[in-house]
Design a protein around this motif. Sequence first.
Motif, PDB file in Angstrom:
ATOM      1  N   LYS A  42     -26.434 -34.954  14.429  1.00  0.00           N
ATOM      2  CA  LYS A  42     -25.086 -35.442  14.086  1.00  0.00           C
ATOM      3  C   LYS A  42     -24.547 -34.708  12.861  1.00  0.00           C
ATOM      4  N   CYS A  43     -25.404 -34.545  11.855  1.00  0.00           N
ATOM      5  CA  CYS A  43     -24.979 -33.885  10.614  1.00  0.00           C
ATOM      6  C   CYS A  43     -24.617 -32.423  10.870  1.00  0.00           C
ATOM      7  N   VAL A  44     -25.416 -31.737  11.682  1.00  0.00           N
ATOM      8  CA  VAL A  44     -25.133 -30.341  12.030  1.00  0.00           C
ATOM      9  C   VAL A  44     -23.800 -30.237  12.763  1.00  0.00           C
ATOM     10  N   GLU A  45     -23.550 -31.165  13.660  1.00  0.00           N
ATOM     11  CA  GLU A  45     -22.291 -31.153  14.425  1.00  0.00           C
ATOM     12  C   GLU A  45     -21.085 -31.404  13.526  1.00  0.00           C
ATOM     13  N   MET A  46     -21.316 -32.007  12.355  1.00  0.00           N
ATOM     14  CA  MET A  46     -20.240 -32.215  11.380  1.00  0.00           C
ATOM     15  C   MET A  46     -20.027 -30.986  10.503  1.00  0.00           C
ATOM     16  N   GLY A  47     -20.873 -29.968  10.688  1.00  0.00           N
ATOM     17  CA  GLY A  47     -20.726 -28.741   9.918  1.00  0.00           C
ATOM     18  C   GLY A  47     -21.594 -28.652   8.680  1.00  0.00           C
ATOM     19  N   VAL A  48     -22.523 -29.602   8.514  1.00  0.00           N
ATOM     20  CA  VAL A  48     -23.410 -29.581   7.354  1.00  0.00           C
ATOM     21  C   VAL A  48     -24.542 -28.585   7.601  1.00  0.00           C
ATOM     22  N   GLU A  49     -24.839 -27.773   6.601  1.00  0.00           N
ATOM     23  CA  GLU A  49     -25.944 -26.819   6.670  1.00  0.00           C
ATOM     24  C   GLU A  49     -27.186 -27.503   6.098  1.00  0.00           C
ATOM     25  N   ILE A  50     -28.254 -27.542   6.893  1.00  0.00           N
ATOM     26  CA  ILE A  50     -29.418 -28.347   6.531  1.00  0.00           C
ATOM     27  C   ILE A  50     -30.695 -27.514   6.469  1.00  0.00           C
ATOM     28  N   GLY A  51     -31.310 -27.513   5.295  1.00  0.00           N
ATOM     29  CA  GLY A  51     -32.669 -27.012   5.128  1.00  0.00           C
ATOM     30  C   GLY A  51     -33.589 -28.206   4.982  1.00  0.00           C
ATOM     31  N   ILE A  52     -34.797 -28.106   5.515  1.00  0.00           N
ATOM     32  CA  ILE A  52     -35.737 -29.224   5.479  1.00  0.00           C
ATOM     33  C   ILE A  52     -37.074 -28.760   4.922  1.00  0.00           C
ATOM     34  N   VAL A  53     -37.598 -29.511   3.981  1.00  0.00           N
ATOM     35  CA  VAL A  53     -38.986 -29.341   3.547  1.00  0.00           C
ATOM     36  C   VAL A  53     -39.718 -30.609   3.945  1.00  0.00           C
ATOM     37  N   VAL A  54     -40.839 -30.448   4.627  1.00  0.00           N
ATOM     38  CA  VAL A  54     -41.594 -31.615   5.077  1.00  0.00           C
ATOM     39  C   VAL A  54     -42.990 -31.590   4.455  1.00  0.00           C
ATOM     40  N   THR A 146     -42.036 -30.220  -5.295  1.00  0.00           N
ATOM     41  CA  THR A 146     -41.684 -29.024  -6.062  1.00  0.00           C
ATOM     42  C   THR A 146     -41.140 -27.944  -5.135  1.00  0.00           C
ATOM     43  N   ALA A 147     -41.740 -27.803  -3.956  1.00  0.00           N
ATOM     44  CA  ALA A 147     -41.249 -26.839  -2.966  1.00  0.00           C
ATOM     45  C   ALA A 147     -39.824 -27.168  -2.555  1.00  0.00           C
ATOM     46  N   ALA A 148     -39.528 -28.458  -2.390  1.00  0.00           N
ATOM     47  CA  ALA A 148     -38.176 -28.866  -1.998  1.00  0.00           C
ATOM     48  C   ALA A 148     -37.154 -28.459  -3.053  1.00  0.00           C
ATOM     49  N   VAL A 149     -37.485 -28.679  -4.330  1.00  0.00           N
ATOM     50  CA  VAL A 149     -36.567 -28.311  -5.406  1.00  0.00           C
ATOM     51  C   VAL A 149     -36.419 -26.793  -5.483  1.00  0.00           C
ATOM     52  N   LEU A 150     -37.526 -26.075  -5.341  1.00  0.00           N
ATOM     53  CA  LEU A 150     -37.488 -24.616  -5.374  1.00  0.00           C
ATOM     54  C   LEU A 150     -36.602 -24.065  -4.260  1.00  0.00           C
ATOM     55  N   ARG A 151     -36.802 -24.537  -3.037  1.00  0.00           N
ATOM     56  CA  ARG A 151     -35.984 -24.056  -1.908  1.00  0.00           C
ATOM     57  C   ARG A 151     -34.516 -24.455  -2.093  1.00  0.00           C
ATOM     58  N   ALA A 152     -34.286 -25.652  -2.613  1.00  0.00           N
ATOM     59  CA  ALA A 152     -32.902 -26.082  -2.860  1.00  0.00           C
ATOM     60  C   ALA A 152     -32.202 -25.150  -3.832  1.00  0.00           C
ATOM     61  N   ALA A 153     -32.922 -24.755  -4.898  1.00  0.00           N
ATOM     62  CA  ALA A 153     -32.348 -23.834  -5.875  1.00  0.00           C
ATOM     63  C   ALA A 153     -32.091 -22.472  -5.243  1.00  0.00           C
ATOM     64  N   GLU A 154     -33.047 -22.006  -4.437  1.00  0.00           N
ATOM     65  CA  GLU A 154     -32.929 -20.673  -3.838  1.00  0.00           C
ATOM     66  C   GLU A 154     -31.793 -20.588  -2.828  1.00  0.00           C
ATOM     67  N   ILE A 155     -31.589 -21.638  -2.033  1.00  0.00           N
ATOM     68  CA  ILE A 155     -30.517 -21.604  -1.018  1.00  0.00           C
ATOM     69  C   ILE A 155     -29.207 -22.157  -1.578  1.00  0.00           C
ATOM     70  N   GLU A 156     -29.222 -22.540  -2.862  1.00  0.00           N
ATOM     71  CA  GLU A 156     -28.035 -23.079  -3.541  1.00  0.00           C
ATOM     72  C   GLU A 156     -27.501 -24.323  -2.828  1.00  0.00           C
ATOM     73  N   ALA A 157     -28.412 -25.244  -2.575  1.00  0.00           N
ATOM     74  CA  ALA A 157     -28.028 -26.514  -1.954  1.00  0.00           C
ATOM     75  C   ALA A 157     -27.204 -27.353  -2.925  1.00  0.00           C
ATOM     76  N   ASP A 158     -26.295 -28.142  -2.381  1.00  0.00           N
ATOM     77  CA  ASP A 158     -25.461 -29.016  -3.205  1.00  0.00           C
ATOM     78  C   ASP A 158     -26.251 -30.201  -3.739  1.00  0.00           C
ATOM     79  N   VAL A 159     -27.285 -30.612  -2.977  1.00  0.00           N
ATOM     80  CA  VAL A 159     -28.018 -31.829  -3.327  1.00  0.00           C
ATOM     81  C   VAL A 159     -29.378 -31.794  -2.634  1.00  0.00           C
ATOM     82  N   ILE A 160     -30.319 -32.514  -3.232  1.00  0.00           N
ATOM     83  CA  ILE A 160     -31.629 -32.720  -2.605  1.00  0.00           C
ATOM     84  C   ILE A 160     -31.671 -34.168  -2.119  1.00  0.00           C
ATOM     85  N   LEU A 161     -31.949 -34.345  -0.839  1.00  0.00           N
ATOM     86  CA  LEU A 161     -32.057 -35.681  -0.265  1.00  0.00           C
ATOM     87  C   LEU A 161     -33.538 -35.997  -0.083  1.00  0.00           C
ATOM     88  N   LEU A 162     -34.031 -36.969  -0.847  1.00  0.00           N
ATOM     89  CA  LEU A 162     -35.434 -37.363  -0.761  1.00  0.00           C
ATOM     90  C   LEU A 162     -35.551 -38.575   0.154  1.00  0.00           C
TER      91      LEU A 162
END
Length: 239
Positions: A42-54, A146-162
């Motif tokens: 649903k989020c992708v269909e709204m145009g949101v770009e999503i990176g995921i760290v699991v 820590t990986a999530a924050v690192l990737r968020a910084a690298e891809i210039e994410a607007d926010v980290i969703l935990l």
Amino acid sequence: MAVDKPVFKRVLLKISGEALSGDKHFGLDFDVIKSVCHVIKKCVEMGVEIGIVVGGGNFWRGTKDGGGKIERTRADHMGMMATVMNCLALADVLEQMDVSVRVQTALEIKAVAEPYIRLKADKHLKNGRVVIFGCGTGCPYFSTDTAAVLRAAEIEADVILLAKNIDGVYSADPKLDPNAVKYDTISYDEVLAQKLTVMDSTATSLSMDNHIPVILFALKDPENILRVITGEKIGTIVG
């Protein structure tokens, strides 16, 4: 029912491995995974770009499961392998829903995933693909938070969703202290000073230094992902 427009263009979603195991607390619960992937679609269909760290805690937690039994670096590498299983499961379910997805790993595993390359990840995101980052940072002694924050910084994410098993940040463990207070907002300094377990201190400091806001909320209802992305005030904002 009409859905509000997203307030974020690019997000980094961190999902704990334990959340993917559902009530089984080990392995994979595909009913849970399908419900999460349905909301991501649903989020992708709204145009949101999503990176995921699991994370990988539903299979192996390096310091907890290997502590005192095997060498720490090897235990952490085993944890990185655990995250890859979760990445592949998420990718497969998303693909079944016709969502374009790429898995990138910090450790090179050519047969199953692309190696992590920042510019390539950025291109995938701009092209509407979900990018799932595996193997944490690729280094022992660093958590997947820590990986999530690192990737968020690298891809210039607007926010980290935990997306975790708790619905926000509390002044104490609400399971142990009935007087624990939930915060709507809290600063990084307060998190570090009070030693609150939002993320580990390395992840919190990295997020603070790079001025990336974090929103922590419960994954028990996967629709919370959509609610946060469209600006609804749930969970706790750390920033």
